[in-house]
Structures are given as C-alpha cells and as structure tokens.
Enzyme design. Structure first.
Site, short mmCIF file in Angstrom:
data_model
loop_
_atom_site.label_atom_id
_atom_site.label_comp_id
_atom_site.label_asym_id
_atom_site.label_seq_id
_atom_site.Cartn_x
_atom_site.Cartn_y
_atom_site.Cartn_z
N ASP A 99 27.06 22.24 15.12
CA ASP A 99 26.37 21.84 16.25
C ASP A 99 24.99 21.19 15.71
O ASP A 99 24.85 21.00 14.53
CB ASP A 99 25.92 23.20 17.10
CG ASP A 99 25.04 24.29 16.42
OD1 ASP A 99 24.00 23.73 15.68
OD2 ASP A 99 25.44 25.22 16.05
N HIS A 114 30.03 21.63 6.74
CA HIS A 114 31.07 21.64 7.60
C HIS A 114 31.36 20.48 8.43
O HIS A 114 32.19 20.70 9.43
CB HIS A 114 31.65 23.12 8.34
CG HIS A 114 31.87 24.13 7.22
ND1 HIS A 114 31.73 25.44 7.68
CD2 HIS A 114 32.21 24.10 5.83
CE1 HIS A 114 32.26 26.24 6.48
NE2 HIS A 114 32.19 25.37 5.57
P1 OAD Z 1 31.10 34.08 12.04
O1 OAD Z 1 31.57 34.06 13.49
O2 OAD Z 1 32.32 34.40 11.10
O3 OAD Z 1 29.98 35.01 11.87
C1 OAD Z 1 28.70 35.10 12.57
C2 OAD Z 1 27.97 36.00 12.05
O4 OAD Z 1 26.80 35.98 12.84
C3 OAD Z 1 28.14 37.66 12.28
O5 OAD Z 1 28.19 38.12 10.81
C4 OAD Z 1 27.27 38.05 13.24
O6 OAD Z 1 27.07 39.49 12.93
C5 OAD Z 1 26.30 37.30 13.16
N1 OAD Z 1 25.32 37.25 14.10
C6 OAD Z 1 25.80 37.38 15.70
N2 OAD Z 1 24.76 37.20 16.50
C7 OAD Z 1 23.63 37.12 15.60
C8 OAD Z 1 22.45 36.77 15.84
N3 OAD Z 1 21.86 36.88 17.06
N4 OAD Z 1 21.46 36.59 14.97
C9 OAD Z 1 21.94 36.70 13.45
N5 OAD Z 1 23.28 36.69 13.32
C10 OAD Z 1 24.18 36.93 14.43
O7 OAD Z 1 30.54 32.63 11.69
P2 OAD Z 1 30.32 31.99 10.15
O8 OAD Z 1 29.89 32.84 9.18
O9 OAD Z 1 29.34 30.62 10.48
O10 OAD Z 1 34.48 27.11 9.34
O11 OAD Z 1 31.71 31.33 9.78
C11 OAD Z 1 31.90 30.59 8.86
C12 OAD Z 1 32.85 29.38 9.18
O12 OAD Z 1 34.26 30.05 9.86
C13 OAD Z 1 32.38 28.38 10.33
O13 OAD Z 1 31.63 27.38 9.73
C14 OAD Z 1 33.73 27.65 10.65
C15 OAD Z 1 34.59 28.99 10.83
O14 OAD Z 1 35.81 29.22 10.79
C16 OAD Z 1 35.32 25.94 9.79
O15 OAD Z 1 35.52 25.77 10.99
C17 OAD Z 1 35.92 25.62 8.57
#
Ligand code: OAD
Length: 239
Positions: A99, A114
């Site tokens: 985003d 990414h």
């Molecule tokens: P995830 O959906 O795997 O994890 C999101 C994290 O945000 C979780 O650990 C939640 O606990 C946390 N979370 C939720 N609400 C929150 C808040 N209000 N404040 C802080 N944290 C919060 O997303 P990513 O780790 O970003 O890649 O995923 C990594 C990659 O996996 C993405 O970039 C994408 C995906 O598949 C590709 O598409 C290549």
C-alpha cells in the site's frame, strides 16, 4: 517500559508489515478475516498462479489497489514519518506492504521490498509504470506498446524481494531495529531481527499478538501500532 537504557542510538531501521495498516482498515494477511483466509496464497501470489489464471490475479490486485482510495494513513504511519523527519540520526523505513500509506502519512523515504500496488511492470520490456486504472491482459505497456505483459509490480512467493543489498547494509549498521505489525512468517523479512541483533542492535517488536519470531527481540511492546508506535517515537525524539 522505556526504550533507551543508556544505549546510544544513531541509526534506526524500521520494518513494517500489514499490521501497521490494519487500523486504517486494510486487512492483514493472516489474522482472522485476513486476505489469505479462504484463499491459498499459491493461487494468487505466485508467477505460476498468474500464468494459470491471470484474470483472477488481475482482479485481486485491481481490487486491492482501488481499496487504497477508501483508506487513510493512521497515527502509526504519521508517527513514523515524524521520526524520519525529526530524528537527529538516520532512520531507514522498509516495508513489506504494497500500500502507499507510509508515503501518504508523510514518510520522506520508504523502501518497498515487496513492491507497490500502484505500479505495474511490463513482462516484455521490463519497464515499470504507475497503475492509474484497472489493467488486465489486454492492457498495453506505455513504454513498448505490447499488450499481455503487464503484471502488478509486487513480489510474489518464489521471487526475490527488492532492494535486498541496501536493506542488508542498513541492518548491518543499525543500533535499533523495530518491527511493527508483522507476523514473522515470511522470509527474508522475518530474518531481519536476527541480522540486526548480529550487528549489535537493540531490537523491539510492536504487535498486539506474539509473532513467529517474538523470542528473537530484546523488547516486546504489546498493543496496536497507533498507540505503541506513537509512544516509541516520543521516547526516541525525547531522548
Ligand atoms: P500478516 O498478516 O502475516 O501479519 C500481520 C501482523 O500484524 C500479525 O502479527 C498481527 O498480530 C499484527 N497486527 C494486527 N493488527 C495490528 C495492529 N493494529 N497493530 C500492530 N500489529 C497488528 O502480515 P505480514 O507479516 O505483513 O507477502 O505478511 C508478510 C507478507 O506475507 C506480506 O508482505 C505478503 C504476505 O503473504 C507477499 O505477498 C509476498
């Protein structure tokens, strides 16, 4: 809990994930109701999925890009932008998010490892361009004029993230590494905390839940990014 326990902090690396945008109304990937719920990422976010069913992949990314117009940056994006603008040392922001909320929140520098929803890549001539409207297999590349080659400029599973050399260099010289809102499931980003620790950095995780790599951090701040990032930035700017 205070951050700066006498440590001299001059270079900061911040890694953000989908959680930093959650309070803006963008779904994360792996939380309940997340983008991958009921979907196999391998059916969408791989080169093979694109070759097999391009229409499905175009629909998914066009919808996600269009959703950006409905959401606004939140207090966490804005606080990080303020840190970048006002911290007397260096702040390098790397995000797994595709985003544009860091930019719209005022960040002067964002490393999109990414890729970006608002860009397309031509598979024929490799030119990148802004994605201003919906595109599909019939859309033509503005550079070479060929149709059928445009794809979202996002990194899919099995592809190498962008800017890895720059990120590695930043991790190797930082004194503070902060991961905000990422589940620690997807590598190489999930391994950044270990790289930063190996370089001697203090490491802090901001997440309301445990991540897969929580145990690797010196300090955990449990709570939503809008609250916890704002507190952290105050500490860093006040110190
Ligand atoms: P995830 O959906 O795997 O994890 C999101 C994290 O945000 C979780 O650990 C939640 O606990 C946390 N979370 C939720 N609400 C929150 C808040 N209000 N404040 C802080 N944290 C919060 O997303 P990513 O780790 O970003 O890649 O995923 C990594 C990659 O996996 C993405 O970039 C994408 C995906 O598949 C590709 O598409 C290549």
């Amino acid at each position: 809990m205070s951050l700066v326990t006498g440590a001299r902090i001059e270079r900061i690396v911040i890694l953000t994930g989908a959680g930093v945008s959650a309070e803006s109304g963008l779904n994360t990937f792996r939380d309940a109701g997340g983008l991958w719920e009921g979907l196999d990422p391998m059916d969408i976010a791989t080169p093979q999925a694109f070759a097999r069913d391009p229409a499905l992949v175009y629909r998914f990314y066009n919808a996600r890009r269009n959703q950006l117009a409905q959401v606004q940056p939140n207090a966490a994006h804005r606080a990080l932008a303020r840190l970048q603008a006002q911290f007397p040392g260096e702040v390098f922001l790397v995000t797994q998010n595709v985003d544009d909320l860091h930019e719209r929140g005022g960040s002067p520098q964002v490393c999109h490892m990414h890729g970006e929803l608002r860009r397309v890549l031509c598979g024929v001539c490799r030119a990148g361009a802004a994605a201003r409207e919906d595109y599909d297999a019939r859309s033509r590349c503005a550079q070479c004029g060929e149709s059928g080659g445009l794809r979202p400029d996002v990194v899919w599973f099995g592809e190498i993230p962008y800017h890895m050399q720059v990120i590695g260099a930043q991790l190797a010289r930082c004194d503070l590494f902060v991961a905000v809102g990422t589940s620690g499931v997807v590598y190489p980003a999930a391994g950044f905390v270990r790289e930063a620790r190996a370089a001697g950095a203090l490491t802090v995780e901001v997440n309301p839940e445990l991540s897969e790599v929580t145990g690797c951090f010196h300090q955990q701040r449990r709570g939503p990014a809008t609250r916890e990032v704002a507190v952290l930035v105050e500490e860093l700017l006040g110190s």
